[in-house]
Design a protein around this motif. Sequence first.
Motif: not given
Length: 655
Positions: A415-435
């Motif tokens: 999740l990219l917010d221009p007011h934040e310096e680094t991107p925020r991870i919204l979802h991350s599950v290893y081995g389960h790609p987002v289609t």
Amino acid sequence: MAENELAAFRDRWEQELASKKEEQHLVGPPCDVRGQSGEGDVRNSYFDDSKPNPDEPKGCVCAAVEGRLGGEREASGNAAEDQPKYVSIARSLLDGRTSPLLDRIHEERKRRKRNFRDVTDVRSASLEQERPRRKIKEDEKLLDQLIQDLNDTNDIPFFDIELPYELALKIFRYLDRTELGRCAQVSRAWRVLAEDAVLWFKMCRKEGYHQDASVSDSPCWKGTLRDSRNRARTVCTNWKNRVGSISQLQFELGKVLCDVSSCAEFVFAGYTSGDVRLWDTRHWDLTASYLKTNSLSALSEPRPHVSHVQVNNTVAAAAYEDGCIDLWSTETGGEPIHHYQIPGRSRVLVLSPDRAALGSAAGPDVRLDWADGRGYWRSSCQVHLPRTVESMALVPSRGQHCPLAAVTTGDTVYLLDPHEETPRILHSVYGHPVTCLDASESHVALGVKSAGWAMHGGGNKIHVYSLETSKPVICVGNSAGDFTCINLRDAHPHLLVSGNKDRRVRVFDLRSGSSVASLYGHYLGVTSVQADDWKIVSGGGEGLVCVWEMRMGTKLWEMHNRHPVRHVHFDTSTLVTANIPDDKSPRGACITDDDLTAHRRHRGVISHYDFSEDALSQDHILPICRSNYTESSGYNYNIGLVVPYDRLSGSHPAL
């Protein structure tokens, strides 16, 4: 002595008169008549036998009368004791003073009085029992009548005289169409309130009609709302019966369609020749605008292909194979108003649906641009992610000036917010790609592919996250195939529609997580989908466009073209579909200007459906006949149009 006799006579006369009145009251007229005659005979015989002597004084006469009456009483009493009963009855009849049936009459009167009293007591007891209920009903009737009288006397003057017009208008604002119609029949003053233009204007906007209009745009907003509802009902019927006009938006010969985007008013397309074309669906009589590219792409030879295009109501954007990105204004067209270049080939290009904000990505690099209040474009965010960007979605306006973007890289969603310096991870599950990915004002939906042991947990799923908390809200779906497309932004509130490789279109309720509809219809998988409150439009890899009725779960109609359906977008009365070929440079066929058959086979098709028009009506003009005679020949069906006076003289266009 005479005075005592006179007083006794008066007392006796009063008693006889009193007994006469009582007999008349209890027995009736016949007894009264007999009593009157008897008493009259007594008085007559009495006065006849005892006529006073005028020479005698008045006191002597009274005494003589009284003495005679007394003597008669004593004689009759003694005779009654000594003589038989019939003698006394006969004597009484001769004297005319009484009747032999008098005792029976008195007994019958007493018996009737007793019966009457008994019946009266029973009825009074029953009435005493029913009296509380009747009292309650009478009280209720009186209360209803009182309320009605108060309404008649107080309500209308309260609105008409005492309450200011503005306050009464605010009260009427909470009424619907039916209630306003009923209030308009009460009185003239209420009719003025119920037909106020501001009320109907707000109601018209509340139901979704004329959102950009003002109060002064219509002289009668009540009639405008009625016409809008009738038109919407007609359009809905045309949708179900496939009644309307169909137009194919085509380009010059020898070029292949690369990408298509559309909104409520514009259709934007890019081709392998590097050209981009913009159609304004509000003015079909005008030719499509050829937008000029930037100088770098225009001077290069051969010109790079257009990889992605996006359009909304204000701007249109195109990304090329060489990494250049151009931005045009839909009002002015012509030269680009903004241009920049990113390293490498542009893989993703997204445009905010409701404001001037653009997101692009090439490899792992992401860039967000937006226009400030003065119209100057600037870069608000440039981020380098660990992996290659595969998809992106811009969140619709949430009261922020800078755009908010959701980006997928393999199995991670940022999740990219221009007011934040680094991107925020919204979802991350290893081995389960987002289609697939889509975003609304408050949620982000992403399709996650399951593999290995995870397939035993229900298969592929769709995860929905909240933008406020960055936490998962709900997880829906359990299909064996991969989810290929999700539509959350354009769907009805609380609904999510998705397409899958298992040939099914699914609709989910986000409140309960249950499946609303599951439709089977595309044998090469679903490639694009959109839904509203009652219908679903889906496109498949086999080139089939299907329109479904959501509640019944049935297919209304379908249309087929050669290439896969890569774009589907509809609003209230129009539908735009794009069949885009996968192979942009087909082998074994030479697409040239004079090879019409090969061009039609490989070019791709853009179809525009207008359900507000009836193509079968007599006043409908086909798109091929909408010409201003400024061109020497028309492209559609290769029909050449001649000058207007030839048409007036009866000649026909040459085929």
